[in-house]
Design a protein around this motif. Structure first.
Motif, PDB file in Angstrom:
ATOM      1  N   PRO A 180     -28.160  10.014  12.839  1.00 27.06           N
ATOM      2  CA  PRO A 180     -28.636   8.778  13.563  1.00 27.06           C
ATOM      3  C   PRO A 180     -28.637   8.712  15.094  1.00 27.06           C
ATOM      4  CG  PRO A 180     -26.271   8.898  12.767  1.00 27.06           C
ATOM      5  CD  PRO A 180     -26.758  10.131  12.552  1.00 27.06           C
ATOM      6  N   VAL A 181     -29.505   7.638  15.504  1.00 23.79           N
ATOM      7  CA  VAL A 181     -29.847   7.609  17.014  1.00 23.79           C
ATOM      8  C   VAL A 181     -28.739   6.776  17.497  1.00 23.79           C
ATOM      9  CG1 VAL A 181     -32.171   7.935  16.868  1.00 23.79           C
ATOM     10  CG2 VAL A 181     -31.222   5.623  16.551  1.00 23.79           C
ATOM     11  N   GLU A 182     -27.987   5.989  16.736  1.00 20.71           N
ATOM     12  CA  GLU A 182     -26.532   5.342  17.300  1.00 20.71           C
ATOM     13  C   GLU A 182     -25.627   5.168  16.121  1.00 20.71           C
ATOM     14  OE1 GLU A 182     -30.025   2.466  19.028  1.00 20.71           O
ATOM     15  OE2 GLU A 182     -28.481   1.527  18.594  1.00 20.71           O
ATOM     16  N   THR A 183     -24.179   5.339  16.532  1.00 15.93           N
ATOM     17  CA  THR A 183     -23.241   5.245  16.016  1.00 15.93           C
ATOM     18  C   THR A 183     -21.920   4.374  16.510  1.00 15.93           C
ATOM     19  OG1 THR A 183     -23.650   7.555  14.927  1.00 15.93           O
ATOM     20  CG2 THR A 183     -21.320   6.551  14.616  1.00 15.93           C
ATOM     21  N   TYR A 184     -21.828   3.269  15.942  1.00 15.49           N
ATOM     22  CA  TYR A 184     -20.772   2.577  16.397  1.00 15.49           C
ATOM     23  C   TYR A 184     -19.714   2.526  15.432  1.00 15.49           C
ATOM     24  CZ  TYR A 184     -24.892   0.869  18.802  1.00 15.49           C
ATOM     25  OH  TYR A 184     -26.107   0.784  19.328  1.00 15.49           O
ATOM     26  N   GLN A 185     -18.545   2.647  16.009  1.00 15.14           N
ATOM     27  CA  GLN A 185     -17.027   2.770  15.322  1.00 15.14           C
ATOM     28  C   GLN A 185     -16.520   1.134  15.183  1.00 15.14           C
ATOM     29  OE1 GLN A 185     -16.109   5.404  13.906  1.00 15.14           O
ATOM     30  NE2 GLN A 185     -17.534   6.679  14.982  1.00 15.14           N
ATOM     31  N   VAL A 186     -16.557   0.728  14.023  1.00 17.72           N
ATOM     32  CA  VAL A 186     -16.202  -0.714  13.777  1.00 17.72           C
ATOM     33  C   VAL A 186     -14.660  -0.868  14.148  1.00 17.72           C
ATOM     34  CG1 VAL A 186     -16.101  -2.338  11.948  1.00 17.72           C
ATOM     35  CG2 VAL A 186     -17.998  -0.849  12.172  1.00 17.72           C
ATOM     36  N   HIS A 187     -13.761   0.074  13.282  1.00 17.80           N
ATOM     37  CA  HIS A 187     -12.539  -0.059  13.565  1.00 17.80           C
ATOM     38  C   HIS A 187     -11.707   1.246  13.445  1.00 17.80           C
ATOM     39  CE1 HIS A 187     -13.271  -1.742   9.166  1.00 17.80           C
ATOM     40  NE2 HIS A 187     -13.600  -0.428   9.325  1.00 17.80           N
TER      41      HIS A 187
END
Lengths: 179, 455
Positions: free
Chosen positions: B327-334
């Motif tokens: 992926p180009v971006e990864t965001y940790q939600v919790h």
């Protein structure tokens, strides 16, 4: 083996057993869920169960008898109960398939020729030596149902022809193979 | 208008400067939640004027935004109930002795072509096309019957008149126009309308079918991942979507964390993908429950069609359609939940299927979490914020205060510790207005509407 390692191994073993117990009870509970067995959830549960089983067997301390290992997947099969839904039949067969693979990989214990003093419990049949993490009340298959559950599903004529799977779809709808 | 998006390109606009305010909350106040009232899907239509919700009881409620009042041009109109109807009823499959739940899994609006609105709603087995139309006139002045419907004695009719339409109180009617049934053996997880506005797809755990909106008695199977021997099943389909402007392209996500992009021009059967998106697993994050947490619960194309977003249990990933390797971006939600996976497995929360959504210009993404928290990630400014949907912050126009969860030992003031989170309060469904900074966030049985503060 050092004490610390043995302790850790036992902790891992206990954890794996606990997760196996939780998973099995979830599988039982999902059978009575509204809407029927959910394939995705059942698949995830079976993956966790398989990992837990692998860890349980790989971390069993040498001193413990391996009397439950070939039994437990077979137990799953026997206790799956009548299988009106194809997903639960498929899962029990997966468990049974796992048992077959396992027996090939490990030398089976010769239980029949074991000294009777090793096990102090009365033996009433295979089910009485179930691992303690299994639920105490087990649905027992009637002889006819057991035969039914043991049969593999008939190979489909074609994966794409939807009507074969449901009488209702035969009469009212056609899923057209797109070829 | 840039300011409405908040983060698109206005000078100095950052997600911190967008202040989200409470606007409305819909649903019962009491804590005792009836099962049937649990919201199961939320969707804005293409103009954002209508907001549809589906619930576990098989009902669809549509809210309509009031036009902006001339007296208060800075205030956006409220959403009020426009139509309520029972979309699906519980059914029984006699062959398998199984009940089919009436819960609405998904709602998708069709682009509007005339005065009426059309939407597709689906439960586990059946998809329905609903027409929602307004009636504000009725004919009066019939010759052979009275206005109340009673027939007149023909002998008393001495003159002829032409019936005319007279205004009446607005009535909104919802009528089922098509029922697409009996095409799915497994449980339907997604429906998606094609950009050609003539076809749509529906997917269950193992198959994807292509339908024509006009034709209900047949569909084309375009993906089938059912193995010949079910013992070899390792992966199921978890979500699918058509590309927003390429009518030949669709994607489907799997329980293994992979996404396959298919091109219907390549072959009639799309079992072989055109592109395969999967990120190699980080060995540091490998755990007992990795197989569950990597299962994708939602997949969405960006409005531009260049990116797609996937949601798994712990993170959101943005993929560039031109790059399959990662992926180009990864965001940790919790991320603080990673060490709690065993408990989350025991209480079943690990199986929760969170959805995610894009804002109108694809600069911000949003998803839900536990404790009635929801998260927004600004892709441009790399900032994120956690907000809470609760009745305590429900004074009109009150600004939402950012929340923070502390995972470590020292808890700062105003932070909430992981162990105090309420895992029964989960936000699975969120939606973003396609053209404005208005969001709809569904808690268990309440629908919250928030909007950005207009100065």
């Amino acid at each position: 083996m050092s004490d610390t390692t043995t302790e850790t191994t036992m902790e891992v073993n206990a954890e794996a057993r606990r997760i196996l117990a939780v998973s099995i009870s979830k599988l039982y509970a999902s059978r009575s869920q509204r809407g029927g067995l959910r394939l995705h959830r059942s698949l995830l549960l079976s993956l966790v169960m398989r990992s837990a089983r692998d860890i349980y067997h790989s971390s069993v301390p040498p001193a413990e008898p391996m009397d439950t290992s070939p039994e437990e997947p077979a137990e799953l099969d026997l206790e799956s109960g009548p299988q009106p839904d194809e997903t639960s039949a498929e899962l029990s067969l997966t468990a049974r398939g796992g048992a077959h693979r396992e027996e090939e990989g490990e030398p089976a214990e010769d239980k029949e020729n074991q000294s009777p003093t090793r096990c102090s419990r009365k033996r009433r049949g295979k089910t009485s030596v179930a691992p303690h993490f299994l639920p105490s009340k087990r649905a027992r298959l009637e002889p006819g149902e057991e035969r039914h559950a043991a049969l593999p599903p008939p190979p489909p004529v074609s994966c794409r022809i939807g009507p074969a799977e449901s009488l209702t779809s035969l009469s009212l709808n056609r899923v057209i193979p797109a070829c | 208008m840039d300011k409405h998006f908040g983060t698109s390109g206005g000078v100095g606009d950052e997600i911190d400067e967008v202040q989200w305010c409470f606007s409305q909350v819909k649903g019962a106040i009491d804590d005792d939640v009836a099962d049937a009232d649990i919201i199961s899907t939320v969707e804005f239509n293409h103009s954002g004027e209508l907001l549809a919700t589906g619930d576990k009881g098989g009902r669809v409620v549509i809210f309509q935004q009031e036009p902006e009042s001339k007296n208060q041009p800075q205030c956006r109109g409220d959403y009020n109930v426009y139509s309520t109807f029972q979309s699906h009823e519980p059914e029984f499959d006699y062959l398998k002795s199984l009940e089919i739940e009436e819960k609405i899994n998904k709602i998708r609006w069709l682009p509007q072509k005339n005065a009426a609105h059309f939407l597709l709603s689906t439960n586990d087995k059946t998809i329905k096309l609903w027409k929602i139309s307004e009636r504000d006139k009725r004919p009066e002045g019939y010759n052979l019957k009275e206005d109340d419907g009673r027939y007149r004695d023909p002998n008393t009719v001495t003159t002829l008149r032409v019936p005319i339409f007279r205004p009446m109180d607005l009535m909104v009617e919802a009528s089922p126009r098509r029922v697409y049934a009996n095409a799915h053996t497994y449980h339907i997880n997604s429906i998606s309308v094609n950009s050609d506005c003539e076809t749509y797809l529906s997917s269950d755990d193992l198959r994807i079918n292509l339908w024509h909106l006009e034709i209900t008695d047949r569909s084309f199977n375009i993906v089938d991942i059912k193995p010949a021997n079910m013992e070899e099943l390792t992966e199921v389909i978890t979500a699918s979507a058509f590309h927003p402007n390429q009518c030949n392209t669709f994607v489907y996500s799997s329980s293994k964390g992979a996404i396959r992009l298919c091109d219907m021009r390549m072959s009639a059967l799309c079992d072989n993908h055109a592109k395969f998106f999967e990120e190699p697993e980080d060995p540091n994050n490998r755990s007992f429950f990795s197989e569950i947490t990597s299962s994708i619960s939602d997949v969405n194309f960006s409005h531009s069609g260049r990116y797609m977003m996937t949601r798994d249990y712990l993170s959101i990933k943005i993929w560039d359609l031109n790059m399959e390797t990662r992926p180009v971006e990864t965001y940790q939600v919790h991320e603080y939940l990673r060490s709690k996976l065993c408990s989350l497995y025991e209480n079943d929360c690990i199986f929760d299927k969170f959805e995610c959504c894009w804002n109108g210009n694809d600069s911000v993404v949003m998803t839900g979490s536990y404790n009635n928290f929801f998260r927004m990630f600004d892709r441009g400014y790399r900032r994120d914020v956690t907000l809470e949907a609760s009745r305590e912050n429900s004074k009109p126009q009150s600004v939402l205060k950012p929340r923070k969860v502390s995972s470590g030992g020292k808890r700062k003031k105003d932070e909430i510790s992981v162990d105090s989170l309420d895992f029964n309060k989960k936000i699975l469904h969120t939606a973003w207005h396609p053209l404005d900074n208005v969001i709809a966030v569904a808690t268990t049985n309440n629908l919250y509407i928030f909007q950005d503060k207009l100065n």
